[in-house]
Design a protein around this motif. Structure first.
Motif, mmCIF file in Angstrom:
data_model
loop_
_atom_site.group_PDB
_atom_site.id
_atom_site.type_symbol
_atom_site.label_atom_id
_atom_site.label_comp_id
_atom_site.label_asym_id
_atom_site.label_seq_id
_atom_site.Cartn_x
_atom_site.Cartn_y
_atom_site.Cartn_z
ATOM 1 N N UNK A 103 0.822 -1.211 0.000
ATOM 2 C CA UNK A 103 0.000 0.000 0.000
ATOM 3 C C UNK A 103 0.855 1.260 0.000
ATOM 4 N N UNK A 104 1.961 1.229 0.772
ATOM 5 C CA UNK A 104 2.848 2.389 0.778
ATOM 6 C C UNK A 104 3.497 2.627 -0.568
ATOM 7 N N UNK A 105 3.882 1.560 -1.266
ATOM 8 C CA UNK A 105 4.478 1.716 -2.590
ATOM 9 C C UNK A 105 3.470 2.270 -3.591
ATOM 10 N N UNK A 106 2.228 1.811 -3.512
ATOM 11 C CA UNK A 106 1.204 2.356 -4.406
ATOM 12 C C UNK A 106 0.995 3.845 -4.168
ATOM 13 N N UNK A 107 0.891 4.238 -2.906
ATOM 14 C CA UNK A 107 0.674 5.647 -2.588
ATOM 15 C C UNK A 107 1.890 6.485 -2.978
ATOM 16 N N UNK A 108 3.104 5.980 -2.698
ATOM 17 C CA UNK A 108 4.309 6.735 -3.038
ATOM 18 C C UNK A 108 4.462 6.895 -4.549
ATOM 19 N N UNK A 109 4.119 5.861 -5.306
ATOM 20 C CA UNK A 109 4.194 5.970 -6.767
ATOM 21 C C UNK A 109 3.199 7.001 -7.287
ATOM 22 N N UNK A 110 2.029 7.027 -6.711
ATOM 23 C CA UNK A 110 1.020 7.997 -7.146
ATOM 24 C C UNK A 110 1.483 9.423 -6.864
ATOM 25 N N UNK A 111 2.012 9.658 -5.663
ATOM 26 C CA UNK A 111 2.461 11.009 -5.327
ATOM 27 C C UNK A 111 3.702 11.404 -6.115
ATOM 28 N N UNK A 112 4.537 10.458 -6.491
ATOM 29 C CA UNK A 112 5.781 10.770 -7.179
ATOM 30 C C UNK A 112 5.608 10.947 -8.678
ATOM 31 N N UNK A 113 4.737 10.152 -9.301
ATOM 32 C CA UNK A 113 4.663 10.147 -10.759
ATOM 33 C C UNK A 113 3.424 10.855 -11.320
ATOM 34 N N UNK A 114 2.391 11.003 -10.539
ATOM 35 C CA UNK A 114 1.149 11.591 -11.041
ATOM 36 C C UNK A 114 0.968 13.002 -10.486
ATOM 37 N N UNK A 115 0.316 13.836 -11.271
ATOM 38 C CA UNK A 115 0.016 15.205 -10.875
ATOM 39 C C UNK A 115 -1.495 15.370 -10.827
ATOM 40 N N UNK A 116 -2.009 15.661 -9.628
ATOM 41 C CA UNK A 116 -3.455 15.780 -9.448
ATOM 42 C C UNK A 116 -3.725 16.831 -8.384
ATOM 43 N N UNK A 117 -4.962 17.287 -8.340
ATOM 44 C CA UNK A 117 -5.354 18.307 -7.375
ATOM 45 C C UNK A 117 -5.288 17.745 -5.954
ATOM 46 N N UNK A 118 -4.700 18.490 -5.046
ATOM 47 C CA UNK A 118 -4.583 18.059 -3.657
ATOM 48 C C UNK A 118 -3.373 17.197 -3.377
#
Length: 309
Positions: free
Chosen positions: A114-129
């Motif tokens: 779960x931490x890897x999924x969240x870290x990948x989202x915050x590192x590679x994706x750009x979204x509001x919030x």
């Protein structure tokens, strides 16, 4: 008879070169000021760290049952405490060990995934919030999970009335509590490590037709293996050592963990046995120590690379 002068002068030249290459010996005072004091500090830290371990091992091998009899290190050696540890039906040590192992491994695997999924989202994706979410994760971790154990107990009691399998006195419920409290700091730590992986790798994979899921599972996870090992090890050790949440949620002795179960050997005023408690502590420390040694090569690189964004 002719004398080869080159042969005679060769040893002298070798001795002269050896004297030139060998640095002069420093005086003891100079050596101590520059290097020697570090050896003293290292020896002092080694003694400071090793003495508690030796004391616990001596208490485990001492059949006296009290800490006073263990003050003389290894004066009496016996394995009676280890035998008694597995022969008490009221304190099922083997069940506690298996429970801690299962809960620790599942929690570590879930935390890493779960931490890897969240870290990948915050590192590679750009979204509001996105920035607000990162700051919120960091802010929430400033308050320890221990402050919420009353609310967690009431919540688990209410859930048990509807879904007993994940409510109070259930190991699945305890795992879910651990997963909820471990995502914040681990996600932020993984986020810093994920940022060290060049984004050009993702772009090259996208040109070949790979999506986010394929990039994450086949490319990124292999490159961030050190931080995954660090987070998994820290999560496993933290779960094995937890006492408060495990004692609040798990009521049945057959479902309890090692930290809660071992406390029974020293919590009863008339039946305190520190030797058995020390024996259980020694056995409980074997698995975390083995994991630490097995993953040692990943620890330094994972912590240092994930310490900055």
């Amino acid at each position: 008879m002719a004398i080869d002068t080159a042969t005679l002068t060769r040893p002298a030249r070798a001795d002269r070169a050896d004297r030139v290459a060998r640095p002069p010996r420093r005086p003891f005072g100079t050596w101590f000021r520059q290097t020697g004091w570090r050896h003293l500090v290292g020896i002092a830290m080694l003694i400071f760290s090793a003495f508690p371990l030796l004391y616990v091992l001596s208490a485990a091998l001492n059949p006296g049952g009290t800490l006073l009899t263990a003050n003389g290190l290894f004066q009496t050696i016996s394995v009676d405490s280890f035998v008694r540890l597995f022969s008490l039906p009221q304190q099922p040590f083997a069940a506690w060990f298996v429970n801690s192992l299962v809960i620790g491994l599942v929690t570590a695997a879930g935390t890493v995934f779960l931490g890897a999924l969240a870290a990948y989202s915050f590192s590679r994706m750009r979204f509001a919030g996105r920035r607000f979410g990162l700051l919120s994760l960091l802010l929430v971790q400033m308050f320890p999970q221990l402050l919420a154990f009353v609310a967690i107990f009431l919540l688990m009691t209410t859930i048990a009335d509807v879904f007993p399998a994940i409510g109070l006195n259930s190991q699945i419920g305890l795992i879910m509590v651990y997963l909820g409290g471990a995502l914040g700091v681990n996600t932020y730590l993984m986020y810093g490590f994920f940022n060290t992986v060049p984004a050009s790798i993702d772009e090259a994979a996208k040109i070949d037709g790979a999506g986010h899921a394929r990039i994450f599972f086949t490319i990124i996870l292999r490159l961030v293996a050190p931080i995954l090992a660090v987070v998994g090890l820290l999560s496993f050790i933290g779960t094995m050592n937890d006492f408060v949440l495990a004692s609040v949620i798990l009521v049945d002795p057959d479902k309890q963990t090692l930290a809660v179960g071992l406390y029974q050997f020293v919590s009863q005023e008339t039946a305190t046995n520190w030797s058995v408690f020390a024996a259980g502590a020694v056995l409980a420390a074997i698995l975390p120590m083995a994991l630490f040694l097995a993953l040692q090569k990943y620890i330094v690189g994972g912590l240092t690379a994930g310490s900055v964004k």
